[in-house]
Design an enzyme around this catalytic site. Structure first.
Site, PDB file in Angstrom:
ATOM      1  N   THR A 245      -3.410  -8.575  11.021  1.00  0.00           N
ATOM      2  CA  THR A 245      -4.337  -7.943  10.079  1.00  0.00           C
ATOM      3  C   THR A 245      -5.730  -8.511  10.275  1.00  0.00           C
ATOM      4  O   THR A 245      -5.902  -9.697  10.549  1.00  0.00           O
ATOM      5  CB  THR A 245      -3.888  -8.130   8.604  1.00  0.00           C
TER       6      THR A 245
ATOM      7  N   CYS B 150       7.634  20.258 -11.911  1.00  0.00           N
ATOM      8  CA  CYS B 150       6.538  20.856 -12.705  1.00  0.00           C
ATOM      9  C   CYS B 150       5.644  21.770 -11.873  1.00  0.00           C
ATOM     10  O   CYS B 150       4.696  22.364 -12.379  1.00  0.00           O
ATOM     11  CB  CYS B 150       5.679  19.748 -13.341  1.00  0.00           C
TER      12      CYS B 150
ATOM     13  N   HIS C  21       0.815  -1.226   0.000  1.00  0.00           N
ATOM     14  CA  HIS C  21       0.000   0.000   0.000  1.00  0.00           C
ATOM     15  C   HIS C  21       0.844   1.270   0.000  1.00  0.00           C
ATOM     16  O   HIS C  21       0.341   2.353   0.314  1.00  0.00           O
ATOM     17  CB  HIS C  21      -0.944  -0.004   1.227  1.00  0.00           C
TER      18      HIS C  21
HETATM   19  C1  BV8 Z   1      -8.771  -1.872  -5.073  1.00  0.00           C
HETATM   20  C2  BV8 Z   1      -3.231   2.879   2.759  1.00  0.00           C
HETATM   21  C3  BV8 Z   1      -9.612  -1.882  -7.274  1.00  0.00           C
HETATM   22  C4  BV8 Z   1      -3.968   4.055   3.288  1.00  0.00           C
HETATM   23  C5  BV8 Z   1      -4.868   1.135   2.758  1.00  0.00           C
HETATM   24  C6  BV8 Z   1     -12.985  -6.839  -3.231  1.00  0.00           C
HETATM   25  C7  BV8 Z   1     -11.965  -6.924  -4.174  1.00  0.00           C
HETATM   26  C8  BV8 Z   1     -11.187  -5.816  -4.485  1.00  0.00           C
HETATM   27  C9  BV8 Z   1     -11.414  -4.596  -3.824  1.00  0.00           C
HETATM   28  C10 BV8 Z   1     -12.422  -4.523  -2.890  1.00  0.00           C
HETATM   29  C11 BV8 Z   1     -13.193  -5.613  -2.598  1.00  0.00           C
HETATM   30  N1  BV8 Z   1     -14.093  -5.235  -1.668  1.00  0.00           N
HETATM   31  C12 BV8 Z   1     -13.889  -3.950  -1.349  1.00  0.00           C
HETATM   32  C13 BV8 Z   1     -12.907  -3.486  -2.095  1.00  0.00           C
HETATM   33  C14 BV8 Z   1     -12.408  -2.117  -2.032  1.00  0.00           C
HETATM   34  C15 BV8 Z   1     -11.315  -1.926  -0.995  1.00  0.00           C
HETATM   35  C16 BV8 Z   1     -11.481  -2.754   0.243  1.00  0.00           C
HETATM   36  O1  BV8 Z   1     -10.859  -3.806   0.392  1.00  0.00           O
HETATM   37  N2  BV8 Z   1     -12.284  -2.282   1.170  1.00  0.00           N
HETATM   38  C17 BV8 Z   1     -12.469  -2.963   2.426  1.00  0.00           C
HETATM   39  C18 BV8 Z   1     -12.596  -1.920   3.531  1.00  0.00           C
HETATM   40  C19 BV8 Z   1     -13.662  -3.877   2.313  1.00  0.00           C
HETATM   41  N3  BV8 Z   1     -10.031  -2.208  -1.582  1.00  0.00           N
HETATM   42  C20 BV8 Z   1      -9.451  -1.219  -2.268  1.00  0.00           C
HETATM   43  O2  BV8 Z   1      -9.946  -0.138  -2.480  1.00  0.00           O
HETATM   44  C21 BV8 Z   1      -8.058  -1.543  -2.832  1.00  0.00           C
HETATM   45  N4  BV8 Z   1      -8.058  -1.179  -4.209  1.00  0.00           N
HETATM   46  O3  BV8 Z   1      -9.348  -2.860  -4.811  1.00  0.00           O
HETATM   47  O4  BV8 Z   1      -8.774  -1.275  -6.295  1.00  0.00           O
HETATM   48  C22 BV8 Z   1      -9.162  -1.339  -8.552  1.00  0.00           C
HETATM   49  C23 BV8 Z   1      -8.610  -2.208  -9.491  1.00  0.00           C
HETATM   50  C24 BV8 Z   1      -8.231  -1.695 -10.695  1.00  0.00           C
HETATM   51  C25 BV8 Z   1      -8.362  -0.331 -10.986  1.00  0.00           C
HETATM   52  C26 BV8 Z   1      -8.872   0.543 -10.016  1.00  0.00           C
HETATM   53  C27 BV8 Z   1      -9.299   0.041  -8.788  1.00  0.00           C
HETATM   54  C28 BV8 Z   1      -7.001  -0.677  -2.160  1.00  0.00           C
HETATM   55  C29 BV8 Z   1      -6.865  -1.062  -0.717  1.00  0.00           C
HETATM   56  C30 BV8 Z   1      -5.719  -0.262  -0.071  1.00  0.00           C
HETATM   57  C31 BV8 Z   1      -6.305   0.811   0.817  1.00  0.00           C
HETATM   58  N5  BV8 Z   1      -5.220   1.452   1.556  1.00  0.00           N
HETATM   59  N6  BV8 Z   1      -3.834   1.704   3.336  1.00  0.00           N
HETATM   60  C32 BV8 Z   1      -3.364   4.500   4.577  1.00  0.00           C
HETATM   61  O5  BV8 Z   1      -2.653   3.723   5.258  1.00  0.00           O
HETATM   62  O6  BV8 Z   1      -3.629   5.657   4.925  1.00  0.00           O
HETATM   63  S1  BV8 Z   1      -5.685  -0.079   3.585  1.00  0.00           S
HETATM   64  C33 BV8 Z   1      -5.424   0.064   5.264  1.00  0.00           C
HETATM   65  O7  BV8 Z   1      -6.126  -1.047   5.833  1.00  0.00           O
HETATM   66  C34 BV8 Z   1      -3.986  -0.108   5.740  1.00  0.00           C
HETATM   67  O8  BV8 Z   1      -3.060  -0.405   4.741  1.00  0.00           O
HETATM   68  C35 BV8 Z   1      -4.114  -1.308   6.676  1.00  0.00           C
HETATM   69  O9  BV8 Z   1      -2.960  -2.017   6.796  1.00  0.00           O
HETATM   70  C36 BV8 Z   1      -5.151  -2.042   5.940  1.00  0.00           C
HETATM   71  C37 BV8 Z   1      -5.757  -3.246   6.530  1.00  0.00           C
HETATM   72  O10 BV8 Z   1      -6.041  -2.999   7.866  1.00  0.00           O
HETATM   73  P1  BV8 Z   1      -5.234  -3.899   8.916  1.00  0.00           P
HETATM   74  O11 BV8 Z   1      -3.775  -3.758   8.619  1.00  0.00           O
HETATM   75  O12 BV8 Z   1      -5.798  -5.271   8.889  1.00  0.00           O
HETATM   76  O13 BV8 Z   1      -5.529  -3.138  10.244  1.00  0.00           O
HETATM   77  P2  BV8 Z   1      -6.776  -3.327  11.205  1.00  0.00           P
HETATM   78  O14 BV8 Z   1      -6.751  -2.230  12.207  1.00  0.00           O
HETATM   79  O15 BV8 Z   1      -7.998  -3.562  10.384  1.00  0.00           O
HETATM   80  O16 BV8 Z   1      -6.470  -4.719  11.945  1.00  0.00           O
HETATM   81  C38 BV8 Z   1      -5.383  -4.797  12.857  1.00  0.00           C
HETATM   82  C39 BV8 Z   1      -5.325  -6.238  13.286  1.00  0.00           C
HETATM   83  O17 BV8 Z   1      -4.206  -6.388  14.144  1.00  0.00           O
HETATM   84  C40 BV8 Z   1      -6.550  -6.690  14.089  1.00  0.00           C
HETATM   85  O18 BV8 Z   1      -6.953  -7.969  13.632  1.00  0.00           O
HETATM   86  C41 BV8 Z   1      -6.021  -6.791  15.529  1.00  0.00           C
HETATM   87  O19 BV8 Z   1      -6.652  -7.836  16.248  1.00  0.00           O
HETATM   88  C42 BV8 Z   1      -4.581  -7.110  15.297  1.00  0.00           C
HETATM   89  N7  BV8 Z   1      -3.661  -6.679  16.350  1.00  0.00           N
HETATM   90  C43 BV8 Z   1      -3.804  -5.627  17.212  1.00  0.00           C
HETATM   91  N8  BV8 Z   1      -2.703  -5.570  18.013  1.00  0.00           N
HETATM   92  C44 BV8 Z   1      -1.865  -6.576  17.627  1.00  0.00           C
HETATM   93  C45 BV8 Z   1      -2.472  -7.277  16.576  1.00  0.00           C
HETATM   94  N9  BV8 Z   1      -1.904  -8.336  15.973  1.00  0.00           N
HETATM   95  C46 BV8 Z   1      -0.682  -8.714  16.438  1.00  0.00           C
HETATM   96  N10 BV8 Z   1      -0.035  -8.088  17.449  1.00  0.00           N
HETATM   97  C47 BV8 Z   1      -0.597  -7.028  18.061  1.00  0.00           C
HETATM   98  N11 BV8 Z   1       0.055  -6.407  19.079  1.00  0.00           N
HETATM   99 ZN    ZN Z   2       5.708  17.121 -11.195  1.00  0.00          ZN
END
Ligand code: BV8
Ligand code: ZN
Length: 259
Positions: free
Chosen positions: A207, A169, A134
């Protein structure tokens, strides 16, 4: 099976495996002080993701989006890799077929790898660098030309003019981060999918396995006959598809299961 036995079984599996893909999310950086996305201290707490981490939000209000990323840069810039990052770095240094694909944009895996390489006086092979699915908080790209590059400084978001602009640019620079609705870098995604399909073990750490297409990588390993191991204090949407799901944190569990 008691948790201790399961831990031992996973340790033996990772010791005998060569091709390992590690998929990490925000949880691997939690013990470094980086807030997760969906936890109670979540990064989204004061905002909703679709309001900030999208190209539409940036187009609508670049100042607000840059303000949020500048705030996150400040938090992450003060954080260090934890024992979980360090254990993963040692493993990827020792075994060039063990690779990390991270959803995180905090750069902590790369920092841990540099630290481990210094300790062992071994240059990490360029090919073993973590795949940043990402993007990175500390890279920018131009909205008007192909310029991209490292950018670590504080962001002055007091006005549209004080936001970072391209030296080539003059157009506005944006974080080099994949926003919701944007495609991942096709080369990076293809490499991650190839590694997942070939992996003997996919180790999934910190994750919620909600965000696609990253969340589908472990399933590629399973479909190809590989083992899926999850490390997470909580159950996730991947748990039912994992061969082992170790309940615990990254910094506690990873040093105990990685060779
Ligand atoms: C795309 C950058 C298409 C931003 C991020 C099905 C198929 C394809 C796409 C989709 C789909 N359904 C929905 C979509 C759209 C979307 C999506 O997935 N939405 C979700 C919400 C349903 N996906 C997209 O938009 C992707 N693009 O599909 O494009 C396309 C194709 C061609 C042409 C045009 C378009 C892009 C996705 C990327 C988004 N950007 N990050 C930023 O950081 O500001 S995602 C963001 O969420 C972060 O990167 C983060 O890492 C990621 C996932 O979250 P997690 O890392 O899992 O974090 P979370 O808090 O949720 O969980 C933490 C976990 O850790 C928990 O389980 C917890 O229990 C655990 N934990 C806590 N403490 C600990 C621990 N584990 C271990 N040790 C600990 N101490
Ligand atoms: Zn530029």
């Amino acid at each position: 099976m008691t948790p201790g036995d399961e831990l031992g079984e996973v340790r033996d599996l990772l010791k005998s495996a060569r091709r390992i893909l590690v998929l990490t999310g925000a949880g691997v950086s939690a013990e470094s002080g980086v807030p997760t996305f969906r936890g109670s201290d979540g990064l989204w707490k004061n905002h909703r993701p679709e309001l900030l981490a999208t190209p539409e939000a940036f187009h609508r209000d670049p100042r607000l989006v840059w303000e949020w990323y500048g705030w996150r840069r400040g938090i992450v810039g003060a954080c260090n890799p934890n024992a979980g990052h360090d254990a993963l770095a040692r493993t990827t240094l020792r075994n060039s077929d063990a690779r990390i694909a991270t959803q995180n944009v905090d750069g902590l895996h790369a920092s841990a790898l540099e630290k481990a390489a210094e300790a062992t006086v071994r240059e990490p092979l360029p090919s073993t660098r973590p795949l940043e699915l990402h993007g990175s908080l500390f890279r920018v790209r131009c909205t008007g030309c192909p310029v991209t590059g490292k950018h670590r400084g504080p962001i002055d978001a007091t006005s549209a003019h004080s936001l970072p602009h391209c030296s080539e640019c003059g157009a506005l620079l944006r974080p080099d981060i994949v926003w919701f609705g944007e495609a991942l870098d096709p080369q990076i995604l293809e490499e991650a999918m190839t590694l997942a399909a070939a992996a003997e073990v996919c180790l999934v750490v910190g994750t919620s396995s909600v965000v696609q297409p990253a969340a589908s990588l472990p399933r590629l390993t399973r479909q190809s006959g590989g083992r899926v191991v999850e490390v997470n204090p909580e159950e996730t949407s991947l748990t039912s598809a994992a061969h082992s799901s170790l309940r615990g944190t990254a910094a506690h569990i990873l040093p105990r299961i990685l060779p």
